[in-house]
Scaffold this active site. Structure first.
Site, short mmCIF file in Angstrom:
data_model
loop_
_atom_site.label_atom_id
_atom_site.label_comp_id
_atom_site.label_asym_id
_atom_site.label_seq_id
_atom_site.Cartn_x
_atom_site.Cartn_y
_atom_site.Cartn_z
N ARG A 52 0.81 -1.23 0.00
CA ARG A 52 0.00 0.00 0.00
C ARG A 52 0.83 1.26 0.00
O ARG A 52 0.62 2.19 -0.79
CB ARG A 52 -0.88 0.06 1.26
CG ARG A 52 -2.25 -0.47 1.09
CD ARG A 52 -2.72 -0.95 2.45
NE ARG A 52 -1.86 -2.06 2.84
CZ ARG A 52 -2.10 -3.32 2.54
NH1 ARG A 52 -3.19 -3.63 1.90
NH2 ARG A 52 -1.27 -4.29 2.88
N THR A 53 1.79 1.34 0.92
CA THR A 53 2.51 2.61 1.09
C THR A 53 3.27 2.97 -0.18
O THR A 53 3.17 4.08 -0.69
CB THR A 53 3.47 2.53 2.30
OG1 THR A 53 2.71 2.13 3.44
CG2 THR A 53 4.11 3.88 2.57
N LYS A 82 26.38 -4.51 -0.63
CA LYS A 82 27.82 -4.23 -0.61
C LYS A 82 28.24 -3.44 0.63
O LYS A 82 29.41 -3.12 0.80
CB LYS A 82 28.21 -3.47 -1.88
CG LYS A 82 28.13 -4.33 -3.13
CD LYS A 82 28.51 -3.58 -4.38
CE LYS A 82 28.28 -4.45 -5.61
NZ LYS A 82 28.36 -3.69 -6.85
N ARG A 103 11.44 3.75 3.08
CA ARG A 103 11.12 2.85 4.20
C ARG A 103 12.39 2.08 4.52
O ARG A 103 13.09 1.59 3.62
CB ARG A 103 10.00 1.88 3.83
CG ARG A 103 9.80 0.78 4.85
CD ARG A 103 8.57 -0.02 4.59
NE ARG A 103 7.37 0.74 4.87
CZ ARG A 103 6.14 0.24 4.85
NH1 ARG A 103 5.95 -1.03 4.55
NH2 ARG A 103 5.09 0.99 5.11
N HIS A 131 5.65 5.96 11.45
CA HIS A 131 5.09 5.84 10.09
C HIS A 131 4.15 7.03 9.91
O HIS A 131 2.92 6.89 9.87
CB HIS A 131 4.34 4.50 9.98
CG HIS A 131 4.00 4.08 8.59
ND1 HIS A 131 4.08 4.94 7.50
CD2 HIS A 131 3.54 2.89 8.11
CE1 HIS A 131 3.70 4.28 6.42
NE2 HIS A 131 3.38 3.04 6.76
C1 NCD Z 1 2.02 -1.04 8.38
C2 NCD Z 1 3.53 -0.88 8.45
O1 NCD Z 1 4.24 -1.19 7.50
O2 NCD Z 1 3.95 -0.41 9.50
N1 NCD Z 1 1.55 -1.18 7.09
C3 NCD Z 1 1.30 -0.06 6.34
O3 NCD Z 1 2.19 0.67 5.97
N2 NCD Z 1 0.01 0.21 6.06
C4 NCD Z 1 1.46 -2.01 9.31
C5 NCD Z 1 1.96 -3.42 9.32
O4 NCD Z 1 2.90 -3.80 8.62
O5 NCD Z 1 1.40 -4.21 10.08
#
Ligand code: NCD
Length: 301
Positions: A52-53, A82, A103, A131
């Site tokens: 999703r993100t 590396k 991320r 997040h």
């Molecule tokens: C979450 C995350 O990656 O922190 N997912 C997201 O980005 N919607 C929650 C999760 O992984 O459980």
């Protein structure tokens, strides 16, 4: 507007309101925003899995007219394998793109990337810490459902130790008046003390619940989360007593919405999906629009 988005603490109430108003406007007139990021390049670099993100950020950038450079498995790429430092990777990327959406599995990664980057860094999940863009879409959805965030109570559930989405959500709720947080966690996965202290300092009441029944039936929202087994030594932990199903929801008020950052495993039973109070899919859709507003405000103005 802020230069980087590392933590939810970077967002004050004014910025949040502007983000929400811009999101409303984009949702209502998407075509008007199609050229906002004309000529810009957005880099998405993900050292941890994401559906999703990453895809909503990429859809958001494309819908605003930007182009993308993207890496889904950055941990397996040349820089990751590396042994290149995060700082070096980010310094290079900042020469290619106008914004970096990242991320990473380390808690301090977003902060370090922001320090190294000449272009805006947006934290798309940093280890188990934060997040912030998920919290923006969560709050936007809360506001859409409730009309206001002031005075709202939210019961956060599940893995509050590793659940970075709950950490950022708490920080944004603290920006509003008279918000209240209930916490019900799997044993050993309670909210870290730093966050309970943060809430106390911000004057937000935090009430620990020992069972689902202790969550008041008229709570504004239940925010369920996944037990992050990939971050646990004991992967066999049972979450049966935390599962929300139609029976559990029958006790809750008609105004109690059910939220989840997704992905869900089995902590929300599918018999809750058709309940009008379930808004987790709506959250995911709102994510694209709130990320459009964020990108526009950070690199399009
Ligand atoms: C979450 C995350 O990656 O922190 N997912 C997201 O980005 N919607 C929650 C999760 O992984 O459980």
């Amino acid at each position: 507007m802020i230069k980087h988005l590392v933590s939810a603490e970077d967002l004050d109430r004014d910025i949040l309101e502007k983000l929400f108003d811009t999101t409303d406007s984009i949702k209502n007139n998407p075509k008007e925003y199609g050229a906002c990021l004309d000529g810009k390049i957005v880099a998405t670099i993900f050292f941890e899995p994401s559906t999703r993100t990453r895809l909503s950020f990429e859809a958001a950038a494309l819908r605003l007219g930007a182009r993308l450079i993207s890496t889904e498995n950055a941990r397996d790429n040349s820089s990751g394998t590396k042994g290149e430092s995060l700082e070096d990777t980010v310094t290079i990327l900042a020469g290619y793109a106008d914004a970096i959406v990242m991320r990473h599995y380390e808690d301090d990664s977003a902060m370090r990337a922001a320090k190294a980057s000449l272009v805006p860094v947006i934290n798309a999940g940093s280890g188990r810490q934060e997040h912030p863009t998920q919290a923006i879409l969560d709050l936007y959805t809360l506001r859409e459902c409730k009309g206001t965030i002031d005075g709202v109570s939210v019961a956060i559930m599940g893995d509050l130790l590793h659940g970075r989405t709950t950490h950022s959500l708490i920080k944004l709720l603290a920006r509003y008046k008279n918000t209240k947080v209930y916490g019900y966690s799997v044993k050993g996965l309670g909210l870290p003390e730093g966050y309970t202290r943060f809430l106390a300092k911000a004057g937000v009441e935090y009430i620990v619940c020992k069972s689902f029944d202790e969550i008041p039936c008229n709570v504004g929202a239940i925010y369920q989360t996944r037990v992050q087994r990939e971050r646990l030594a004991d992967k066999s932990m049972s979450i049966d007593e935390f599962r929300i199903d139609a029976k559990a929801m029958s006790r809750m008020s008609k105004n109690t919405i059910v939220m989840h950052p997704l992905p869900r495993v089995d902590e929300i039973s599918v018999d809750v999906d058709s309940d009008d109070r379930s808004v987790f899919f709506r959250q995911a859709h709102n994510g694209m629009y709130t990320r459009m507003a964020l990108l526009k405000m950070m690199i399009g103005e």
